[in-house]
Design an enzyme around this catalytic site. Structure first.
Site, mmCIF file in Angstrom:
data_model
loop_
_atom_site.group_PDB
_atom_site.id
_atom_site.type_symbol
_atom_site.label_atom_id
_atom_site.label_comp_id
_atom_site.label_asym_id
_atom_site.label_seq_id
_atom_site.Cartn_x
_atom_site.Cartn_y
_atom_site.Cartn_z
ATOM 1 C CE LYS A 119 -1.940 2.992 1.951
ATOM 2 N NZ LYS A 119 -1.645 4.400 1.585
ATOM 3 C CB CYS A 133 13.200 9.041 8.890
ATOM 4 S SG CYS A 133 14.190 7.937 7.863
ATOM 5 C CD GLU A 171 9.692 12.971 11.751
ATOM 6 O OE1 GLU A 171 8.541 12.556 11.905
ATOM 7 O OE2 GLU A 171 10.591 12.313 11.196
ATOM 8 C CD GLU A 205 13.231 0.768 10.231
ATOM 9 O OE1 GLU A 205 13.688 1.760 10.826
ATOM 10 O OE2 GLU A 205 13.701 -0.373 10.371
HETATM 11 P P1 NAD Z 1 2.315 8.367 7.474
HETATM 12 O O1 NAD Z 1 2.451 7.550 8.710
HETATM 13 O O2 NAD Z 1 1.328 9.462 7.466
HETATM 14 O O3 NAD Z 1 1.919 7.434 6.231
HETATM 15 C C1 NAD Z 1 2.715 6.342 5.858
HETATM 16 C C2 NAD Z 1 1.827 5.287 5.228
HETATM 17 O O4 NAD Z 1 0.926 4.780 6.196
HETATM 18 C C3 NAD Z 1 0.973 5.786 4.066
HETATM 19 O O5 NAD Z 1 0.951 4.807 3.067
HETATM 20 C C4 NAD Z 1 -0.390 5.948 4.713
HETATM 21 O O6 NAD Z 1 -1.468 5.842 3.806
HETATM 22 C C5 NAD Z 1 -0.401 4.793 5.688
HETATM 23 N N1 NAD Z 1 -1.308 4.935 6.823
HETATM 24 C C6 NAD Z 1 -1.671 6.078 7.450
HETATM 25 N N2 NAD Z 1 -2.514 5.783 8.476
HETATM 26 C C7 NAD Z 1 -2.670 4.435 8.484
HETATM 27 C C8 NAD Z 1 -3.390 3.530 9.305
HETATM 28 N N3 NAD Z 1 -4.131 3.949 10.341
HETATM 29 N N4 NAD Z 1 -3.303 2.223 9.033
HETATM 30 C C9 NAD Z 1 -2.540 1.763 8.012
HETATM 31 N N5 NAD Z 1 -1.848 2.565 7.195
HETATM 32 C C10 NAD Z 1 -1.887 3.895 7.433
HETATM 33 O O7 NAD Z 1 3.776 8.877 7.135
HETATM 34 P P2 NAD Z 1 4.211 9.861 5.948
HETATM 35 O O8 NAD Z 1 3.718 11.230 6.263
HETATM 36 O O9 NAD Z 1 3.863 9.228 4.659
HETATM 37 O O10 NAD Z 1 5.809 9.812 6.069
HETATM 38 C C11 NAD Z 1 6.553 10.650 6.883
HETATM 39 C C12 NAD Z 1 6.952 9.942 8.157
HETATM 40 O O11 NAD Z 1 7.655 8.750 7.830
HETATM 41 C C13 NAD Z 1 7.911 10.757 9.015
HETATM 42 O O12 NAD Z 1 7.536 10.651 10.352
HETATM 43 C C14 NAD Z 1 9.262 10.082 8.791
HETATM 44 O O13 NAD Z 1 10.202 10.239 9.812
HETATM 45 C C15 NAD Z 1 8.836 8.665 8.621
HETATM 46 N N6 NAD Z 1 9.868 7.908 7.923
HETATM 47 C C16 NAD Z 1 10.647 7.039 8.648
HETATM 48 C C17 NAD Z 1 11.673 6.337 8.034
HETATM 49 C C18 NAD Z 1 12.542 5.382 8.810
HETATM 50 O O14 NAD Z 1 13.242 4.586 8.186
HETATM 51 N N7 NAD Z 1 12.539 5.422 10.141
HETATM 52 C C19 NAD Z 1 11.912 6.514 6.662
HETATM 53 C C20 NAD Z 1 11.106 7.415 5.951
HETATM 54 C C21 NAD Z 1 10.080 8.099 6.600
#
Ligand code: NAD
Length: 489
Positions: free
Chosen positions: A183, A293, A391, A259
């Site tokens: 997804k 991140c 963040e 992550e």
């Molecule tokens: P997000 O959590 O909003 O969304 C990520 C994914 O999760 C999307 O595909 C979204 O549709 C899905 N999602 C959202 N709510 C959900 C739920 N309740 N159930 C299942 N799926 C759901 O994150 P984002 O805004 O896309 O990305 C930014 C974040 O990602 C930042 O916090 C960043 O630090 C983190 N990030 C972490 C790493 C790492 O390796 N630690 C790498 C890249 C990004």
């Protein structure tokens, strides 16, 4: 007479059981080009029904298809072909990634897309080095430990490094013989859509990789985390989303790998190579518009060199070329969305009230309707400022001074996150002491973002659960099984 140039708006389908399919409801959502604010694609809006369909296809491929029954070598040959095809379509994929994310084309071309290919090439090689463990505990008694696939796995990915992070999960997941449902983030579906064509051309059997587009909570993402036939969820995204997924996945006792968010620290001691440290600190803070991140989104500087460092930081930050991400010269592109831009601007407002804005933080009106923001630097913020604690995931860098090693360690560790930090000093003993004292999963000494894909990648505290990379990924995407033999000698 004026001719209106109508831009092509593509339609992106789901990829289920080897076919491109529309949503049952016929509904779709729009995907925007962050550099112009224009819609560049409509995307099939998946929900529970499409997830059910995709999981059923993945389950059928797992139970009845060839994939889990192929040898590791056969599977890895297909993974290698996927990597090769990604490289052969580098330009097309890089343009798609830049269109979807607003990141500079040079970054897509030299970073995201080659790394996506490398994810397949790396795991294709690495997984083949895996071997069973054998323990001979007594004459006539052996214990063989082997690894089996989990079954159907759900992969949920964010928008900041779309193809890079999706392939970082897909490659080890498939290497171990699982089938999966991806997804992708709703903001950036384009390269995942193109990947469907690539995996088909590479000969991946139908139903092994399924892709459902859609939203997260109360939609496709959540349906995947609740599905009883999904054995594990590998998720990268925000910490809050990780918590929601953990709770949803608990009902069916899924294995989870998370992550999550970070608030990386760059620490510069007075004895560091200052120019090198500043170059790296600036790159760490603003690469990908600060939407990484691992970003060094807090800069700690020893008091005696603070003025010198801040002057050098400002000089470099003012020289960053923000602009049209499709141009080769551009170093910083647009933020992902209007909503995210608004979130980052709310921190700029707080920072301007609490501390001193040294440069940047402005919308760039000449660039039109795109979500551009000039890179900003803040000084003199209170220690508990949200800019230092939370963040932001944008091009905002708070600078904090310190006078003692213990003091900076305390400040760096005073964070719910624990993903990464960089330490700059020429004193080897100090580098070791400080690295050892920092509570993060990754610490870089006199560098940032140096990676070996065999090493564990991931965070402590609210930055995640588990590790990715090398054997850590392969272990997550498999079950260990012990078969014990007694035999006559
Ligand atoms: P997000 O959590 O909003 O969304 C990520 C994914 O999760 C999307 O595909 C979204 O549709 C899905 N999602 C959202 N709510 C959900 C739920 N309740 N159930 C299942 N799926 C759901 O994150 P984002 O805004 O896309 O990305 C930014 C974040 O990602 C930042 O916090 C960043 O630090 C983190 N990030 C972490 C790493 C790492 O390796 N630690 C790498 C890249 C990004």
């Amino acid at each position: 007479m004026t001719t209106q140039v109508k831009r092509k708006v593509r339609h992106l389908h789901h990829f289920i059981g080897g076919d491109y399919v529309a949503s049952k409801s016929g509904e779709s959502f729009e995907s925007f080009n962050p550099a112009t604010g224009e819609v560049h694609a409509t995307v099939a809006l998946g929900g529970k029904e499409e997830i059910d369909q995709a999981v059923a296809a993945a389950k059928d491929a797992f139970e009845n298809g060839p994939w889990p029954r192929m040898s590791m070598k056969e599977r890895c040959e297909i993974l290698r072909r996927i990597g090769d095809l990604i490289l052969s379509r580098k330009e097309e994929l890089a343009q798609a990634e830049t269109l979807d994310t607003g990141k500079p084309i040079t970054e897509s071309l030299t970073g995201d897309i080659p790394r996506s290919a490398l994810n397949f090439h790396f795991f294709s090689d690495y997984a083949q080095s895996l071997s069973d463990e054998v323990y001979t505990s007594a004459p006539g008694e052996k214990h063989i430990v082997s690894r089996e696939p989990l079954g159907v796995v759900g992969l949920i990915t964010p928008w900041n490094l779309p193809l890079y992070l999706a392939t970082w999960k897909i490659a080890p997941c498939l290497a171990m013989g699982n089938t999966c449902v991806l997804k992708p983030a709703e903001w950036t579906p384009y390269t995942a859509f193109l990947l469907a064509d690539i995996v088909s051309l590479a000969g991946l059997p139908k139903g092994v990789l399924n892709i459902v587009h859609g939203l997260g909570a109360d939609s496709a993402g959540e349906a995947l985390t609740r599905h009883p036939d999904v054995r594990a969820i590998s998720f990268t995204g925000e910490t809050g989303t990780g918590k929601a997924i953990m709770s949803a996945a608990s009902a069916t006792l899924k294995k989870v790998s998370f992550e999550l968010g970070g608030k990386g620290a760059t620490i510069i001691f007075a004895d560091a190579d200052i120019d090198d440290a500043v170059d790296t600190a600036v790159r760490a803070a603003y690469r990908n518009q600060g939407q990484i991140c691992l970003a060094g989104s807090r800069l700690f500087v020893e008091e005696s060199i603070k003025k010198q460092v801040v002057d050098k930081v400002l000089q470099r930050v003012k020289a960053i070329r923000v602009g049209d991400p499709t141009k080769d010269m551009t170093q910083m592109g647009a933020l992902i969305s209007k909503e995210h831009l608004g979130k980052v601007e709310s921190y700029l407002e707080i920072g301007s009230k609490e501390g001193k804005l040294m440069t940047g933080g402005q919308r760039i009106k000449e660039l039109g309707e795109g979500y551009f923001l000039s890179p900003s630097v803040f000084c003199d913020l209170p220690g508990d400022s949200k800019l230092i604690k939370e963040e932001i995931f944008g091009p905002v860098l708070p600078v904090v001074q310190f006078s003692r090693e213990e003091e900076v360690l305390k400040m760096v560790n005073d964070s719910p996150y624990g993903l990464s930090a960089s330490v700059f000093s020429k004193d080897v003993d100090r580098c070791y002491r400080v690295s050892n004292g920092i509570r993060t999963g990754l610490v870089w000494v006199n560098c940032w973002f140096a990676r070996d894909l065999r090493t564990p990648f991931g965070g402590m505290k609210s930055s995640g659960i588990g590790r990715e990379g090398g054997r850590y990924s392969l272990e997550f995407f498999s079950e260990a099984k012990t078969i014990s033999y007694k035999y006559k000698i």
